[in-house]
Design a protein around this motif. Structure first.
Motif, PDB file in Angstrom:
ATOM      1  N   ILE A   1      92.851  82.071  16.135  1.00 54.94           N
ATOM      2  CA  ILE A   1      93.526  83.072  16.602  1.00 54.94           C
ATOM      3  C   ILE A   1      93.286  84.343  15.918  1.00 54.94           C
ATOM      4  CG2 ILE A   1      96.299  84.146  16.844  1.00 54.94           C
ATOM      5  CD1 ILE A   1      96.978  80.926  16.466  1.00 54.94           C
ATOM      6  N   TYR A   2      92.787  85.420  16.661  1.00 55.84           N
ATOM      7  CA  TYR A   2      92.563  86.785  16.171  1.00 55.84           C
ATOM      8  C   TYR A   2      93.779  87.565  16.519  1.00 55.84           C
ATOM      9  CZ  TYR A   2      87.861  84.841  15.611  1.00 55.84           C
ATOM     10  OH  TYR A   2      86.813  84.071  15.211  1.00 55.84           O
ATOM     11  N   THR A   3      94.220  88.536  15.534  1.00 51.48           N
ATOM     12  CA  THR A   3      95.161  89.461  15.658  1.00 51.48           C
ATOM     13  C   THR A   3      95.056  90.517  15.037  1.00 51.48           C
ATOM     14  OG1 THR A   3      97.882  89.383  16.013  1.00 51.48           O
ATOM     15  CG2 THR A   3      96.683  88.200  13.921  1.00 51.48           C
ATOM     16  N   ALA A   4      95.815  91.709  15.344  1.00 52.86           N
ATOM     17  CA  ALA A   4      95.929  92.876  14.651  1.00 52.86           C
ATOM     18  C   ALA A   4      97.122  92.914  13.652  1.00 52.86           C
ATOM     19  CB  ALA A   4      95.869  93.859  15.587  1.00 52.86           C
ATOM     20  N   GLY A   5      98.288  92.137  14.084  1.00 58.07           N
ATOM     21  CA  GLY A   5      99.373  92.132  13.045  1.00 58.07           C
ATOM     22  C   GLY A   5      99.966  90.642  13.193  1.00 58.07           C
ATOM     23  N   LEU A   6     100.526  90.415  11.864  1.00 56.85           N
ATOM     24  CA  LEU A   6     101.288  89.038  11.797  1.00 56.85           C
ATOM     25  C   LEU A   6     102.661  89.630  11.521  1.00 56.85           C
ATOM     26  CD1 LEU A   6     100.951  86.000  11.888  1.00 56.85           C
ATOM     27  CD2 LEU A   6     100.447  86.320   9.284  1.00 56.85           C
ATOM     28  N   ASP A   7     103.533  89.234  12.379  1.00 57.22           N
ATOM     29  CA  ASP A   7     105.057  89.663  11.847  1.00 57.22           C
ATOM     30  C   ASP A   7     105.987  88.386  11.392  1.00 57.22           C
ATOM     31  OD1 ASP A   7     104.193  92.185  12.324  1.00 57.22           O
ATOM     32  OD2 ASP A   7     105.579  92.429  14.149  1.00 57.22           O
ATOM     33  N   PRO A   8     106.656  88.846  10.908  1.00 56.93           N
ATOM     34  CA  PRO A   8     107.501  87.541  10.248  1.00 56.93           C
ATOM     35  C   PRO A   8     108.701  86.876  11.100  1.00 56.93           C
ATOM     36  CG  PRO A   8     108.669  89.673   9.223  1.00 56.93           C
ATOM     37  CD  PRO A   8     107.265  90.121  10.009  1.00 56.93           C
ATOM     38  N   ARG A   9     109.423  87.671  11.976  1.00 53.18           N
ATOM     39  CA  ARG A   9     110.389  86.919  12.735  1.00 53.18           C
ATOM     40  C   ARG A   9     110.506  87.506  14.202  1.00 53.18           C
ATOM     41  NH1 ARG A   9     115.468  88.986  11.340  1.00 53.18           N
ATOM     42  NH2 ARG A   9     114.687  91.039  10.815  1.00 53.18           N
ATOM     43  N   LEU A  10     111.381  86.372  14.806  1.00 52.83           N
ATOM     44  CA  LEU A  10     111.809  86.933  16.187  1.00 52.83           C
ATOM     45  C   LEU A  10     113.109  87.092  16.215  1.00 52.83           C
ATOM     46  CD1 LEU A  10     109.907  83.460  17.886  1.00 52.83           C
ATOM     47  CD2 LEU A  10     109.019  85.878  17.804  1.00 52.83           C
ATOM     48  N   ASP A  11     113.538  87.842  17.474  1.00 48.13           N
ATOM     49  CA  ASP A  11     115.182  87.971  17.314  1.00 48.13           C
ATOM     50  C   ASP A  11     115.611  86.902  18.310  1.00 48.13           C
ATOM     51  OD1 ASP A  11     114.551  88.597  20.120  1.00 48.13           O
ATOM     52  OD2 ASP A  11     115.234  90.952  19.917  1.00 48.13           O
ATOM     53  N   ARG A  12     117.035  87.052  18.651  1.00 52.01           N
ATOM     54  CA  ARG A  12     117.605  85.935  19.266  1.00 52.01           C
ATOM     55  C   ARG A  12     117.105  85.957  20.903  1.00 52.01           C
ATOM     56  NH1 ARG A  12     123.346  87.225  18.229  1.00 52.01           N
ATOM     57  NH2 ARG A  12     123.671  86.571  20.407  1.00 52.01           N
ATOM     58  N   LYS A  13     116.339  86.979  21.495  1.00 53.00           N
ATOM     59  CA  LYS A  13     115.846  86.893  22.716  1.00 53.00           C
ATOM     60  C   LYS A  13     114.557  86.578  22.564  1.00 53.00           C
ATOM     61  CE  LYS A  13     118.907  90.061  24.992  1.00 53.00           C
ATOM     62  NZ  LYS A  13     118.894  91.236  25.741  1.00 53.00           N
ATOM     63  N   GLY A  14     113.924  86.280  21.448  1.00 55.33           N
ATOM     64  CA  GLY A  14     112.409  85.716  21.266  1.00 55.33           C
ATOM     65  C   GLY A  14     111.209  87.010  21.306  1.00 55.33           C
ATOM     66  N   TYR A  15     111.999  88.179  20.869  1.00 53.31           N
ATOM     67  CA  TYR A  15     111.138  89.257  20.659  1.00 53.31           C
ATOM     68  C   TYR A  15     110.437  89.430  19.336  1.00 53.31           C
ATOM     69  CZ  TYR A  15     111.831  91.224  25.336  1.00 53.31           C
ATOM     70  OH  TYR A  15     111.523  91.515  26.686  1.00 53.31           O
ATOM     71  N   ILE A  16     109.377  89.709  19.114  1.00 55.41           N
ATOM     72  CA  ILE A  16     108.760  89.874  17.765  1.00 55.41           C
ATOM     73  C   ILE A  16     109.406  91.268  17.102  1.00 55.41           C
ATOM     74  CG2 ILE A  16     106.499  90.184  16.612  1.00 55.41           C
ATOM     75  CD1 ILE A  16     105.227  88.700  18.685  1.00 55.41           C
ATOM     76  N   LEU A  17     109.687  90.650  16.041  1.00 55.61           N
ATOM     77  CA  LEU A  17     110.169  91.899  15.118  1.00 55.61           C
ATOM     78  C   LEU A  17     109.479  92.121  13.608  1.00 55.61           C
ATOM     79  CD1 LEU A  17     114.202  90.953  14.739  1.00 55.61           C
ATOM     80  CD2 LEU A  17     113.036  92.706  16.099  1.00 55.61           C
ATOM     81  N   PRO A  18     108.871  93.317  13.559  1.00 54.68           N
ATOM     82  CA  PRO A  18     109.115  94.680  14.137  1.00 54.68           C
ATOM     83  C   PRO A  18     108.469  94.511  15.675  1.00 54.68           C
ATOM     84  CG  PRO A  18     107.940  95.123  12.114  1.00 54.68           C
ATOM     85  CD  PRO A  18     107.948  93.605  12.194  1.00 54.68           C
ATOM     86  N   GLY A  19     107.326  93.895  15.749  1.00 54.39           N
ATOM     87  CA  GLY A  19     106.734  93.949  16.932  1.00 54.39           C
ATOM     88  C   GLY A  19     106.376  95.398  17.705  1.00 54.39           C
ATOM     89  N   LEU A  20     106.365  95.365  19.051  1.00 57.35           N
ATOM     90  CA  LEU A  20     106.302  96.590  19.432  1.00 57.35           C
ATOM     91  C   LEU A  20     107.120  96.589  21.008  1.00 57.35           C
ATOM     92  CD1 LEU A  20     104.503  95.575  22.210  1.00 57.35           C
ATOM     93  CD2 LEU A  20     102.518  95.999  20.688  1.00 57.35           C
ATOM     94  N   GLY A  21     107.960  95.610  21.165  1.00 61.07           N
ATOM     95  CA  GLY A  21     108.826  95.800  22.392  1.00 61.07           C
ATOM     96  C   GLY A  21     108.117  94.844  23.281  1.00 61.07           C
ATOM     97  N   ASP A  22     108.203  94.942  24.600  1.00 63.53           N
ATOM     98  CA  ASP A  22     107.863  94.413  25.700  1.00 63.53           C
ATOM     99  C   ASP A  22     106.382  94.830  26.150  1.00 63.53           C
ATOM    100  OD1 ASP A  22     107.263  93.409  28.449  1.00 63.53           O
ATOM    101  OD2 ASP A  22     109.189  92.554  28.390  1.00 63.53           O
TER     102      ASP A  22
END
Ligand code: PRP
Ligand code: URA
Length: 208
Positions: A179-200
């Motif tokens: 897996i190649y990624t630019a960022g690794l974020d710690p959590r998901l919110d209750r709707k399954g969005y990545i936090l802090p993420g970038l939104g949809d």
């Protein structure tokens, strides 16, 4: 085999990631940053491409040179994966393109498949699966299952932001896929969005 996770520390990738995260970035700026980040990370993801030796005539003498000895297949997970293709096609204009349509059921967060169209003969091709967001990992795990069922064997997953849970899920189902990624974020919110993420990602790319 333990799964491999490569988080790019390239300053240009990290600068593009900042633009992608920033809610003030316009859709045009968002598209442009996603293409450039994808191209920069794509270089690394494709490092294992098979090559062969050939020779080319310079104006003075023949020189030993390298040619690719393997096709490249880019598979975009719709919709947001489309935003990664332009940058990768700048690197590899002859790449073949496949599409996998998946959306997440809003209640269960499970991926629902609505379209699959892949190039033939995936067995010998280097396949890059493009999906900018690895949240629960359900969509990527399903897309990887689909391309493997069609014969793909050498695969890299390219994303922009991965969650820890998504990485765990993909590594557990597909330990052979780096897996190649630019960022690794710690959590998901209750709707399954990545936090802090970038939104949809799809909405920001297509201004929906
Ligand atoms: C987004 C994203 C991934 C998926 C990631 O797609 O592009 O495909 O969510 O989530 P997961 O890791 O929890 O499966 P979405 O379903 O929002 O569809 P879209 O790209 O068409 O907006
Ligand atoms: N899909 C997105 O577009 N963003 C997230 O944070 C999760 C899934």
């Amino acid at each position: 085999m333990p799964g491999r996770l490569i988080v790019s520390d390239h300053p240009l990738v990290q600068e593009k990631l900042a633009l992608l995260r920033d809610r003030r970035t316009t859709p045009a700026g968002f598209r442009c940053a996603m293409e450039t980040a994808s191209a920069l990370m794509g270089c690394e993801a494709l490092r294992g491409l098979r090559t062969k030796v050939r020779s080319v005539p310079t104006p003075l003498k023949r020189a030993r040179a390298v040619a690719l000895d393997q096709s490249i297949t880019l598979v975009a997970v719709l919709r947001a994966g489309l935003g990664m293709l332009g940058g990768l096609l700048d690197l590899a204009p002859a790449a073949r393109i496949g599409h996998i349509g998946l959306y997440r059921n809003e209640e269960t967060l499970n991926p629902v498949r609505y379209y699959v169209r892949l190039p033939p003969d995936l067995k010998d091709s280097f396949l890059v699966l493009c999906d900018p967001m690895l949240a629960t990992g359900g969509s990527a795990a399903e897309a990887l299952r689909i391309v493997k069922t069609d014969g793909a064997r050498q695969i890299a997953l390219l994303c922009i932001i991965a969650s820890r849970a998504g990485v765990r899920r993909v590594h557990s189902a597909h330990p052979d896929v780096p897996i190649y990624t630019a960022g690794l974020d710690p959590r998901l919110d209750r709707k399954g969005y990545i936090l802090p993420g970038l939104g949809d990602a799809g909405d920001r790319l297509f201004a929906t």
